[in-house]
Design a protein around this motif. Sequence first.
Motif, PDB file in Angstrom:
ATOM      1  N   GLU A 295       0.834  -1.197   0.000  1.00  0.00           N
ATOM      2  CA  GLU A 295       0.000   0.000   0.000  1.00  0.00           C
ATOM      3  C   GLU A 295       0.872   1.252   0.000  1.00  0.00           C
ATOM      4  O   GLU A 295       1.695   1.449   0.904  1.00  0.00           O
ATOM      5  CB  GLU A 295      -0.905   0.005   1.233  1.00  0.00           C
ATOM      6  N   TRP A 299      -2.358   6.639  -3.966  1.00  0.00           N
ATOM      7  CA  TRP A 299      -2.415   5.919  -5.230  1.00  0.00           C
ATOM      8  C   TRP A 299      -2.445   6.871  -6.425  1.00  0.00           C
ATOM      9  O   TRP A 299      -2.939   7.999  -6.327  1.00  0.00           O
ATOM     10  CB  TRP A 299      -3.667   5.039  -5.284  1.00  0.00           C
ATOM     11  N   GLY A 412      -6.367   2.578  -6.430  1.00  0.00           N
ATOM     12  CA  GLY A 412      -6.569   1.812  -5.204  1.00  0.00           C
ATOM     13  C   GLY A 412      -7.914   2.031  -4.555  1.00  0.00           C
ATOM     14  O   GLY A 412      -8.157   1.518  -3.463  1.00  0.00           O
TER      15      GLY A 412
END
Length: 423
Positions: A295, A299, A412
């Motif tokens: 992660e 994003w 994301g």
Amino acid sequence: PVPLDPPLARRPGTDEPGVRVRMLDAAGGELYEEHRLSGRILEPRLVAGAHTVEVAARLVPEEAGVWTFGVAGWGRMSLTVDGRAMVEGVFARDTDDPTAVHVKPPLRTGRVRLAAGRPVEVVARRELGGDDGRAVMLCAAPPEGDPAEAVAAAARAAAAADVAVVVAGTTEESESEGRDRSTLALPGSQDALVRAVLGAQPHTVVCVNAGGPVELPWHGEAPALLLTWFGGQEAGAGLADVLTGAAEPGGRLPTTWPVSLEGTPVRETRPTGGRLVYEEGLHLGYRAWLRAGTEPAFWFGHGLGYTRWAYESMEAGPAGDDGAFTVRVRVRNTGERPGREVVQVYLERPDSALERPVRWLAGYAAVEAEPGAAVEAVVRVGTRAVVHWSVEEHGWRREPGVFTVRAGRSAGDLRLTGTVETR
């Protein structure tokens, strides 16, 4: 040190804001003189018999202490402060980079203690010759303060205010087109500054002025975080409009921002033995994070405005003979003011016989809506989004079958899912 300009620099003799530029002959005689507002002289005017460029300024120190002065260029150069030599020598050009030669030559510096309010005359000279260009810069920097005290003072000011706005970012010394960065950290004590202000003032906006991804280790603590990139002459007015709500921040990230450099999936870019292997293949940018299953901080495609959006429905296809199709996404503005949303469509093909990214951007559309209103975003997915390059056949080919279609706010953050079949 940065190029001298008003209000620090005054032209010797006339005391006008700026610097005096002269072209001298081999004996030091004046051939030409002009007034400039900055000590950054990239192309001084060439006149017959010109041998030396001279840039001079009268400077009145605002504070006492050790000042740093510099001259930038190549070849024989000198720099004096009230006749005292700070730099003297011949500095041979050691690069073929035209930016270094003609735009940003290296800086040679010296330091001297000055009294506050006592004027000094600073003179830089550079001889012309050969293929070393003719750019010259006269630069200065005031005494360095104590970073810890500066951070503490900022925190005290923030605590006494209603709202704090912190502007952090990179500089031309830390981010440049002329060289690679060795770190993604903000230079200097900026992280400490931001953390101190966040700790002192709960109503804080952090503005990041950078041209590419940087580490923001405090981003989860910031109530508001605004990426301003590198603005032009109207950057201040534009930022004010966004901070006061006269304009909505409408940008979306064209890159993925990591939590840290160590956490980036692709970071080895140094050739070994003169050879650089692009082992990541198709998995660049956000695709690399998706393949690694990690992660990032933000994003690709991420961006917020001053309202909220609900993704209500999506209709995909059918695909035409060329594989192209249309995706219709219905979104609703659930906030209290008008806004703009960038609806993004991504494709997936998990059962593909080919190596593919986990998902890839296929198209996007920007829509606007009043509070409470719904609007349909129409995204045209072209042929190129569903084809692949065949190395064996040296051309673009299409793999028939079912593609998963996802729509949402970033790579994301995808809210809706559907399918489309291509032949």
